[in-house]
Write a protein that holds these residues in place. Structure first.
Motif, PDB file in Angstrom:
ATOM      1  N   TRP A 159      66.817  50.603  28.689  1.00  0.00           N
ATOM      2  CA  TRP A 159      67.074  50.766  27.246  1.00  0.00           C
ATOM      3  C   TRP A 159      68.311  49.965  26.838  1.00  0.00           C
ATOM      4  O   TRP A 159      68.304  49.259  25.820  1.00  0.00           O
ATOM      5  CB  TRP A 159      67.257  52.244  26.925  1.00  0.00           C
ATOM      6  CG  TRP A 159      67.520  52.495  25.479  1.00  0.00           C
ATOM      7  CD1 TRP A 159      68.707  52.324  24.807  1.00  0.00           C
ATOM      8  CD2 TRP A 159      66.569  52.912  24.492  1.00  0.00           C
ATOM      9  NE1 TRP A 159      68.563  52.624  23.483  1.00  0.00           N
ATOM     10  CE2 TRP A 159      67.258  52.986  23.254  1.00  0.00           C
ATOM     11  CE3 TRP A 159      65.225  53.245  24.531  1.00  0.00           C
ATOM     12  CZ2 TRP A 159      66.627  53.374  22.068  1.00  0.00           C
ATOM     13  CZ3 TRP A 159      64.595  53.633  23.359  1.00  0.00           C
ATOM     14  CH2 TRP A 159      65.294  53.692  22.140  1.00  0.00           C
ATOM     15  N   LYS A 160      69.372  50.064  27.625  1.00  0.00           N
ATOM     16  CA  LYS A 160      70.613  49.390  27.267  1.00  0.00           C
ATOM     17  C   LYS A 160      70.440  47.870  27.305  1.00  0.00           C
ATOM     18  O   LYS A 160      70.917  47.158  26.415  1.00  0.00           O
ATOM     19  CB  LYS A 160      71.737  49.839  28.199  1.00  0.00           C
ATOM     20  CG  LYS A 160      72.147  51.292  27.977  1.00  0.00           C
ATOM     21  CD  LYS A 160      73.208  51.750  28.974  1.00  0.00           C
ATOM     22  CE  LYS A 160      73.560  53.207  28.731  1.00  0.00           C
ATOM     23  NZ  LYS A 160      74.590  53.700  29.683  1.00  0.00           N
ATOM     24  N   ARG A 161      69.758  47.383  28.319  1.00  0.00           N
ATOM     25  CA  ARG A 161      69.548  45.926  28.387  1.00  0.00           C
ATOM     26  C   ARG A 161      68.721  45.455  27.203  1.00  0.00           C
ATOM     27  O   ARG A 161      69.060  44.441  26.558  1.00  0.00           O
ATOM     28  CB  ARG A 161      68.860  45.557  29.695  1.00  0.00           C
ATOM     29  CG  ARG A 161      68.746  44.050  29.887  1.00  0.00           C
ATOM     30  CD  ARG A 161      68.014  43.641  31.141  1.00  0.00           C
ATOM     31  NE  ARG A 161      68.232  42.211  31.388  1.00  0.00           N
ATOM     32  CZ  ARG A 161      69.141  41.715  32.203  1.00  0.00           C
ATOM     33  NH1 ARG A 161      69.912  42.520  32.904  1.00  0.00           N
ATOM     34  NH2 ARG A 161      69.292  40.400  32.349  1.00  0.00           N
ATOM     35  N   ALA A 162      67.632  46.162  26.914  1.00  0.00           N
ATOM     36  CA  ALA A 162      66.782  45.776  25.789  1.00  0.00           C
ATOM     37  C   ALA A 162      67.551  45.834  24.472  1.00  0.00           C
ATOM     38  O   ALA A 162      67.407  44.949  23.616  1.00  0.00           O
ATOM     39  CB  ALA A 162      65.554  46.675  25.734  1.00  0.00           C
ATOM     40  N   THR A 163      68.368  46.851  24.297  1.00  0.00           N
ATOM     41  CA  THR A 163      69.143  46.994  23.069  1.00  0.00           C
ATOM     42  C   THR A 163      70.129  45.843  22.905  1.00  0.00           C
ATOM     43  O   THR A 163      70.278  45.274  21.812  1.00  0.00           O
ATOM     44  CB  THR A 163      69.882  48.341  23.056  1.00  0.00           C
ATOM     45  OG1 THR A 163      68.924  49.398  23.115  1.00  0.00           O
ATOM     46  CG2 THR A 163      70.735  48.504  21.807  1.00  0.00           C
ATOM     47  N   LEU A 164      70.805  45.487  23.976  1.00  0.00           N
ATOM     48  CA  LEU A 164      71.727  44.349  23.928  1.00  0.00           C
ATOM     49  C   LEU A 164      71.018  43.076  23.481  1.00  0.00           C
ATOM     50  O   LEU A 164      71.511  42.330  22.630  1.00  0.00           O
ATOM     51  CB  LEU A 164      72.351  44.126  25.304  1.00  0.00           C
ATOM     52  CG  LEU A 164      73.574  44.954  25.676  1.00  0.00           C
ATOM     53  CD1 LEU A 164      73.867  44.802  27.158  1.00  0.00           C
ATOM     54  CD2 LEU A 164      74.778  44.535  24.850  1.00  0.00           C
TER      55      LEU A 164
ATOM     56  N   VAL B 181      78.852  42.776  29.018  1.00  0.00           N
ATOM     57  CA  VAL B 181      78.403  44.175  29.014  1.00  0.00           C
ATOM     58  C   VAL B 181      77.454  44.418  30.179  1.00  0.00           C
ATOM     59  O   VAL B 181      77.550  45.445  30.871  1.00  0.00           O
ATOM     60  CB  VAL B 181      77.725  44.519  27.673  1.00  0.00           C
ATOM     61  CG1 VAL B 181      77.212  45.955  27.694  1.00  0.00           C
ATOM     62  CG2 VAL B 181      78.693  44.320  26.520  1.00  0.00           C
ATOM     63  N   LEU B 182      76.545  43.504  30.426  1.00  0.00           N
ATOM     64  CA  LEU B 182      75.627  43.656  31.558  1.00  0.00           C
ATOM     65  C   LEU B 182      76.389  43.733  32.876  1.00  0.00           C
ATOM     66  O   LEU B 182      76.038  44.519  33.773  1.00  0.00           O
ATOM     67  CB  LEU B 182      74.630  42.495  31.593  1.00  0.00           C
ATOM     68  CG  LEU B 182      73.597  42.463  30.469  1.00  0.00           C
ATOM     69  CD1 LEU B 182      72.779  41.174  30.526  1.00  0.00           C
ATOM     70  CD2 LEU B 182      72.668  43.675  30.531  1.00  0.00           C
TER      71      LEU B 182
ATOM     72  N   VAL C 280      86.547  47.823  26.984  1.00  0.00           N
ATOM     73  CA  VAL C 280      86.385  48.569  28.229  1.00  0.00           C
ATOM     74  C   VAL C 280      84.995  49.163  28.341  1.00  0.00           C
ATOM     75  O   VAL C 280      84.323  49.064  29.361  1.00  0.00           O
ATOM     76  CB  VAL C 280      87.459  49.673  28.338  1.00  0.00           C
ATOM     77  CG1 VAL C 280      87.147  50.607  29.497  1.00  0.00           C
ATOM     78  CG2 VAL C 280      88.833  49.055  28.517  1.00  0.00           C
ATOM     79  N   ILE C 281      84.511  49.818  27.276  1.00  0.00           N
ATOM     80  CA  ILE C 281      83.224  50.503  27.386  1.00  0.00           C
ATOM     81  C   ILE C 281      82.057  49.546  27.181  1.00  0.00           C
ATOM     82  O   ILE C 281      80.923  49.863  27.533  1.00  0.00           O
ATOM     83  CB  ILE C 281      83.104  51.660  26.370  1.00  0.00           C
ATOM     84  CG1 ILE C 281      83.107  51.136  24.932  1.00  0.00           C
ATOM     85  CG2 ILE C 281      84.208  52.675  26.581  1.00  0.00           C
ATOM     86  CD1 ILE C 281      82.859  52.213  23.906  1.00  0.00           C
ATOM     87  N   GLY C 282      82.323  48.361  26.635  1.00  0.00           N
ATOM     88  CA  GLY C 282      81.258  47.390  26.469  1.00  0.00           C
ATOM     89  C   GLY C 282      80.213  47.826  25.467  1.00  0.00           C
ATOM     90  O   GLY C 282      79.035  47.535  25.608  1.00  0.00           O
ATOM     91  N   SER C 283      80.580  48.557  24.452  1.00  0.00           N
ATOM     92  CA  SER C 283      79.607  49.037  23.469  1.00  0.00           C
ATOM     93  C   SER C 283      79.022  47.886  22.687  1.00  0.00           C
ATOM     94  O   SER C 283      79.695  46.909  22.394  1.00  0.00           O
ATOM     95  CB  SER C 283      80.303  50.005  22.507  1.00  0.00           C
ATOM     96  OG  SER C 283      79.483  50.300  21.415  1.00  0.00           O
ATOM     97  N   SER C 284      77.718  48.026  22.355  1.00  0.00           N
ATOM     98  CA  SER C 284      77.063  47.036  21.502  1.00  0.00           C
ATOM     99  C   SER C 284      76.951  47.536  20.079  1.00  0.00           C
ATOM    100  O   SER C 284      76.193  47.022  19.290  1.00  0.00           O
ATOM    101  CB  SER C 284      75.671  46.735  22.057  1.00  0.00           C
ATOM    102  OG  SER C 284      74.904  47.908  22.109  1.00  0.00           O
ATOM    103  N   GLN C 285      77.740  48.543  19.730  1.00  0.00           N
ATOM    104  CA  GLN C 285      77.609  49.199  18.436  1.00  0.00           C
ATOM    105  C   GLN C 285      77.994  48.282  17.274  1.00  0.00           C
ATOM    106  O   GLN C 285      77.598  48.528  16.142  1.00  0.00           O
ATOM    107  CB  GLN C 285      78.481  50.460  18.404  1.00  0.00           C
ATOM    108  CG  GLN C 285      78.235  51.383  17.230  1.00  0.00           C
ATOM    109  CD  GLN C 285      76.852  51.983  17.264  1.00  0.00           C
ATOM    110  OE1 GLN C 285      76.286  52.172  18.312  1.00  0.00           O
ATOM    111  NE2 GLN C 285      76.300  52.266  16.093  1.00  0.00           N
TER     112      GLN C 285
END
Length: 331
Positions: A162-167, A180-181, A17-22
């Motif tokens: 930041w989120k796109r680059a991190t992914l 996630v995007l 659901v949250i789409g975390s890339s952790q």
């Protein structure tokens, strides 16, 4: 046959659901009880001679789109882990905006960087658009007078960039990244291939207080969220020794290891600054990395030959085995 518990199912559901890339996130910390020390700027030998220790971390400042193999080769030659401080500027010209990164217009270079990190076989630390709350940087949302630089530079676009680059830099399947995007309401990845998963850590490094000091330009406005950040830190120079602001910032972000992405002498030869800074490091256990910025200009203002007393204090501080000369993968 394995048994999937209810708690496991709940976790997987929440993750989707949250789409975390952790899942691909790691900090790549120093060994327990130690603190990585390093340097920015060439020649590395100047720093090593001054402080009497080889740097475990080698940092480069990279403009967006810069040729990548050279900086990886320099880190390899130095037998040091690479840290890349990524700027969107080149010779005072902005190459891409935060909104441009968020929308995918910088994907090609980020994908190339992802491949280079994976191929290196070593951990790489990324300081993406650091000091985003400093008007001197083009990616800041505000001008010196507090006026907005417009939607393409907003704090929201910075967080999305930041989120796109991190992914992309963490890598993984294209289906996962695009999923996630999509949840972030961003365009899909500009490639048809999966991305390799390398050893990368994302370092979020604002100034402890924004300049201009308006509410919308404080660090919290640019915070992407814990799932997207591996280290928190700041830059700290002897010309502006705001230890009270440093302590407040450190206390505000409690979950991540702490890094001084840049520290340096600037102005007076003040050995007391080094003594106080390293005393602070010893009493704040989450500090696990600090990188001296000597700059690439041989006669620049941060070069240690200008500060003999401070250099002696720094040499004494770094003599401790708490500050290893090499990261484990380069020993």
């Amino acid at each position: 046959m394995s048994v999937v518990t209810a708690s496991t199912c709940l976790f997987l559901l929440l993750f989707a659901v949250i789409g975390s890339s952790q899942a691909a996130a790691q900090a790549y910390l120093p060994p327990s009880g130690q603190v990585f020390q390093g340097v920015t700027g060439q020649p590395i030998s100047d720093y090593e001679t001054a402080v009497g220790k080889h740097p475990a971390i080698y940092q480069v400042f990279s403009a967006w789109g810069e040729y990548l193999p050279g900086m990886f080769a320099d880190a390899g030659a130095a037998h040091a882990r690479l840290m890349i401080a990524i700027s969107t500027d080149s010779w005072s010209r902005q190459l891409i905006t935060p909104q441009g990164i968020a929308d995918g217009r910088g994907d090609a270079w980020l994908i190339a960087l992802n491949h280079q990190i994976a191929a290196s076989g070593h951990p790489v630390y990324i300081r993406l658009m650091a000091e985003m709350d400093n008007y001197n940087n083009s990616w800041c949302a505000y001008n010196v007078d507090g006026s907005s630089r417009g939607p393409s530079h907003s704090a929201r676009e910075y967080r999305l960039a930041w989120k796109r680059a991190t992914l992309i830099l963490r890598g993984g399947s294209r289906a996962h990244i695009d999923g996630v995007l999509r949840r972030l309401r961003l365009p899909p990845l500009r490639t048809h291939a999966d991305l390799p998963v390398g050893q990368v850590a994302m370092l979020w490094v604002p100034m402890t207080s924004g300049d201009p000091a308006i509410p919308g330009n404080q660090p919290a406005a640019f915070w992407p969220g814990r799932a997207w950040v591996d280290w928190v830190g700041t830059d700290f120079y002897s010309k502006f020794p705001n230890f009270s602001g440093l302590a407040s910032f450190y206390a505000r972000y409690r979950s991540e290891p702490f890094v001084f992405g840049e520290y340096a002498m600037w102005g007076a030869d003040n050995a007391a600054f080094i003594t106080q800074l390293f005393g602070w490091v010893h009493t704040h256990a989450r500090v696990q990395m600090l990188v001296y910025n000597q700059g690439d200009v041989a006669a620049g203002p941060f070069r240690l030959f200008r500060y003999p007393a401070a250099t002696r204090a720094l040499r004494s501080a770094l003599a401790s085995p708490r500050f290893p000369a090499f990261a484990p993968d380069w020993q």
